[in-house]
Design a protein around this motif. Structure first.
Motif, short mmCIF file in Angstrom:
data_model
loop_
_atom_site.label_atom_id
_atom_site.label_comp_id
_atom_site.label_asym_id
_atom_site.label_seq_id
_atom_site.Cartn_x
_atom_site.Cartn_y
_atom_site.Cartn_z
N VAL A 69 -50.54 -111.02 -60.69
CA VAL A 69 -50.47 -112.27 -61.46
C VAL A 69 -49.08 -112.41 -62.09
CG1 VAL A 69 -51.33 -113.44 -63.55
CG2 VAL A 69 -52.95 -112.39 -61.94
N HIS A 70 -48.59 -111.30 -62.67
CA HIS A 70 -47.26 -111.35 -63.31
C HIS A 70 -46.17 -111.64 -62.28
CE1 HIS A 70 -48.47 -108.90 -67.15
NE2 HIS A 70 -49.21 -109.97 -66.96
N SER A 71 -46.37 -111.15 -61.06
CA SER A 71 -45.37 -111.40 -60.01
C SER A 71 -45.34 -112.89 -59.66
CB SER A 71 -45.72 -110.59 -58.76
OG SER A 71 -44.76 -110.81 -57.75
N ARG A 72 -46.50 -113.53 -59.70
CA ARG A 72 -46.59 -114.96 -59.39
C ARG A 72 -45.79 -115.79 -60.40
NH1 ARG A 72 -48.04 -117.20 -55.10
NH2 ARG A 72 -49.76 -118.56 -55.66
N VAL A 73 -45.65 -115.26 -61.63
CA VAL A 73 -44.86 -116.01 -62.64
C VAL A 73 -43.48 -115.37 -62.80
CG1 VAL A 73 -46.88 -116.96 -63.83
CG2 VAL A 73 -45.96 -114.74 -64.56
N ARG A 74 -42.99 -114.76 -61.73
CA ARG A 74 -41.63 -114.22 -61.53
C ARG A 74 -41.22 -113.12 -62.50
NH1 ARG A 74 -38.27 -119.72 -63.15
NH2 ARG A 74 -38.58 -119.57 -65.41
N ARG A 75 -42.18 -112.36 -63.03
CA ARG A 75 -41.82 -111.30 -63.97
C ARG A 75 -40.84 -110.32 -63.33
NH1 ARG A 75 -45.66 -107.70 -67.93
NH2 ARG A 75 -44.05 -106.25 -68.65
N TYR A 76 -41.09 -109.98 -62.04
CA TYR A 76 -40.31 -108.90 -61.43
C TYR A 76 -39.04 -109.39 -60.74
CZ TYR A 76 -44.50 -106.56 -62.81
OH TYR A 76 -45.54 -106.10 -63.57
N THR A 77 -38.68 -110.67 -61.04
CA THR A 77 -37.34 -111.11 -60.61
C THR A 77 -36.35 -110.84 -61.75
OG1 THR A 77 -37.66 -113.35 -61.48
CG2 THR A 77 -38.35 -112.95 -59.19
N SER A 78 -36.88 -110.46 -62.92
CA SER A 78 -35.98 -110.16 -64.05
C SER A 78 -35.42 -108.75 -63.87
CB SER A 78 -36.76 -110.23 -65.38
OG SER A 78 -35.92 -109.81 -66.44
N PRO A 79 -34.11 -108.53 -64.09
CA PRO A 79 -33.49 -107.23 -63.83
C PRO A 79 -33.94 -106.12 -64.78
CG PRO A 79 -31.89 -108.71 -64.82
CD PRO A 79 -33.11 -109.54 -64.53
N ASP A 80 -34.78 -106.49 -65.78
CA ASP A 80 -35.25 -105.43 -66.69
C ASP A 80 -36.75 -105.18 -66.53
OD1 ASP A 80 -35.79 -107.21 -69.86
OD2 ASP A 80 -36.17 -107.78 -67.77
N GLU A 81 -37.32 -105.66 -65.41
CA GLU A 81 -38.76 -105.47 -65.16
C GLU A 81 -38.99 -104.78 -63.81
OE1 GLU A 81 -40.58 -107.38 -68.62
OE2 GLU A 81 -41.29 -106.02 -67.05
N TYR A 82 -39.79 -103.73 -63.80
CA TYR A 82 -40.02 -102.94 -62.57
C TYR A 82 -41.51 -102.70 -62.39
CZ TYR A 82 -35.04 -102.59 -62.83
OH TYR A 82 -33.71 -102.92 -62.88
N PRO A 83 -42.08 -103.10 -61.24
CA PRO A 83 -43.52 -102.95 -61.03
C PRO A 83 -43.91 -101.52 -60.67
CG PRO A 83 -42.52 -103.88 -59.06
CD PRO A 83 -41.42 -103.74 -60.08
N PHE A 84 -45.19 -101.20 -60.90
CA PHE A 84 -45.73 -99.89 -60.51
C PHE A 84 -46.38 -99.95 -59.13
CE2 PHE A 84 -45.59 -97.09 -64.29
CZ PHE A 84 -45.15 -98.00 -65.25
N THR A 85 -46.80 -101.17 -58.74
CA THR A 85 -47.63 -101.27 -57.53
C THR A 85 -46.99 -102.21 -56.51
OG1 THR A 85 -48.87 -103.17 -58.40
CG2 THR A 85 -49.71 -100.96 -58.95
N VAL A 109 -38.42 -95.60 -61.20
CA VAL A 109 -38.98 -94.27 -61.52
C VAL A 109 -40.40 -94.39 -62.06
CG1 VAL A 109 -36.72 -93.20 -61.90
CG2 VAL A 109 -37.96 -94.24 -63.84
N ASN A 110 -41.11 -95.48 -61.73
CA ASN A 110 -42.46 -95.68 -62.27
C ASN A 110 -43.47 -94.65 -61.78
OD1 ASN A 110 -41.88 -97.77 -64.00
ND2 ASN A 110 -42.27 -99.36 -62.48
N VAL A 111 -43.26 -94.06 -60.61
CA VAL A 111 -44.19 -93.00 -60.16
C VAL A 111 -44.13 -91.83 -61.14
CG1 VAL A 111 -44.63 -91.27 -58.36
CG2 VAL A 111 -44.14 -93.64 -57.73
N ALA A 112 -42.92 -91.45 -61.54
CA ALA A 112 -42.75 -90.34 -62.49
C ALA A 112 -43.32 -90.73 -63.87
CB ALA A 112 -41.28 -89.98 -62.62
N ILE A 113 -43.13 -91.99 -64.25
CA ILE A 113 -43.65 -92.47 -65.54
C ILE A 113 -45.17 -92.39 -65.55
CG2 ILE A 113 -43.90 -94.51 -67.02
CD1 ILE A 113 -41.01 -95.27 -66.22
N MET A 114 -45.80 -92.87 -64.49
CA MET A 114 -47.27 -92.85 -64.40
C MET A 114 -47.79 -91.41 -64.46
SD MET A 114 -50.19 -94.41 -64.06
CE MET A 114 -50.03 -96.05 -63.35
N GLU A 115 -47.13 -90.54 -63.72
CA GLU A 115 -47.58 -89.13 -63.65
C GLU A 115 -47.53 -88.47 -65.02
OE1 GLU A 115 -46.29 -86.99 -59.93
OE2 GLU A 115 -45.40 -85.65 -61.45
N ARG A 116 -46.39 -88.64 -65.71
CA ARG A 116 -46.24 -88.01 -67.02
C ARG A 116 -47.16 -88.66 -68.05
NH1 ARG A 116 -41.53 -85.16 -67.92
NH2 ARG A 116 -42.43 -84.65 -69.96
N TYR A 117 -47.35 -89.96 -67.93
CA TYR A 117 -48.21 -90.66 -68.88
C TYR A 117 -49.64 -90.13 -68.80
CZ TYR A 117 -50.83 -94.42 -71.15
OH TYR A 117 -51.67 -95.12 -71.98
#
Ligand SMILES: C=C(O[C@@H]1C=C(C(=O)O)C=C[C@H]1O)C(=O)O
Length: 270
Positions: A69-85, A109-117
């Motif tokens: 849903v967030h991708s549909r409203v262009r969240r991940y076109t912003s250079p400070d936003e990175y998806p996990f999936t 590096v979201n795979v590492a973030i998810m793992e440590r979280y």
């Protein structure tokens, strides 16, 4: 921080202000998650059947649905936003005209973030057990993961700002050409900033973790504190995870900084 303004986006002082503001976001997101028990079912694969044949954990399913849903409203076109999936749909909103602030890169590096979280953070902030609040736990997890991801990937902007410093650029170029990870890490490390951050963080976690009376006094009650968030856990989280991973992002970003680069440009000494 206005990412549509390149000068603003590369001011080291402004970037550090963003990281300070994200401390609040992260502490409050952790406090919200800590209201619920560990709820291990949220993270175990194949506990539920999903309508679209998804295979994985409830958190993974919820996170992907949210990111679509967030991708549909262009969240991940912003250079400070990175998806996990992945995969994610194309935006329905037209692209914003971000200036090319960061050098093109595919660092995520979201795979590492998810793992440590999941392994290191949730078990430390949440009481053991199961209170059936899997939906509430997953929504708070997503808030924590998105805040941590934003904070850690800001390392790219910090690295670019350091690289564009005319007094440092030649040294960075030499270290990058030598692929000297340790040398780059040493040059970008600022122990004074880190020490001040950890002191500030402890105070914030202590204050945010306490209740305030109607008269405005802090209720210094250890039980309340521990139920909300432990300052030791927050400081440890930054010291052993957030700061080191931010610096790894800075180093990874700088190591690819000279790829397809047309050489030192006239640097605005504003
Ligand atoms: C973010 C910076 O780079 C490094 C990483 C820091 C962090 O993750 O908090 C703090 C200082 C530096 O060692 C910075 O210089 O501000």
């Amino acid at each position: 921080m206005n990412l549509l303004d390149k000068n603003d986006a590369l001011s080291l002082a402004r970037l550090r202000d963003v990281l300070i503001r994200l401390e609040d976001t992260i502490i409050f997101a952790l406090i919200e998650r800590a209201q619920f028990k560990l709820n291990a079912y949220t993270y175990q694969p194949d506990v539920y059947d999903y309508d679209d044949g998804y295979k994985g954990s409830f958190l993974g399913y919820f996170l992907h649905e949210m990111e679509k849903v967030h991708s549909r409203v262009r969240r991940y076109t912003s250079p400070d936003e990175y998806p996990f999936t992945q995969p994610l749909p194309t935006p329905i909103l037209p692209a914003l005209d971000f200036p090319p602030t960061l050098h093109p890169n595919s660092i995520n590096v979201n795979v590492a973030i998810m793992e440590r979280y999941l392994q290191d953070i949730v078990p430390k902030i949440c009481p053991a057990g199961d209170d059936l609040n899997y939906g509430s736990s997953a929504t708070r997890d997503v808030e924590c993961l998105q805040a941590l991801s934003k904070r850690i990937h800001y390392g790219k902007f910090i690295a670019e700002a350091k690289f564009m410093d005319p007094t440092q650029q030649a040294t960075y170029i030499r270290l990058i050409q030598a692929k000297d990870r340790e040398g780059i890490m040493a040059l970008l490390t600022n122990r004074t900033v880190e020490a001040a951050l950890l002191r500030r963080l402890r105070r914030k976690a202590m204050i945010y973790g306490h209740d305030i009376t109607e008269g405005g006094d802090i209720v210094l009650d250890q039980e309340t504190q521990d139920k909300k968030i432990s300052p030791d856990v927050v400081v440890d989280l930054y010291e052993r995870f957030v700061i080191p991973l931010t610096k790894e992002v800075e180093v990874d970003y700088l190591l690819q900084r000279l790829n397809n680069w047309d050489g030192p440009v006239t640097i605005k000494t504003s």
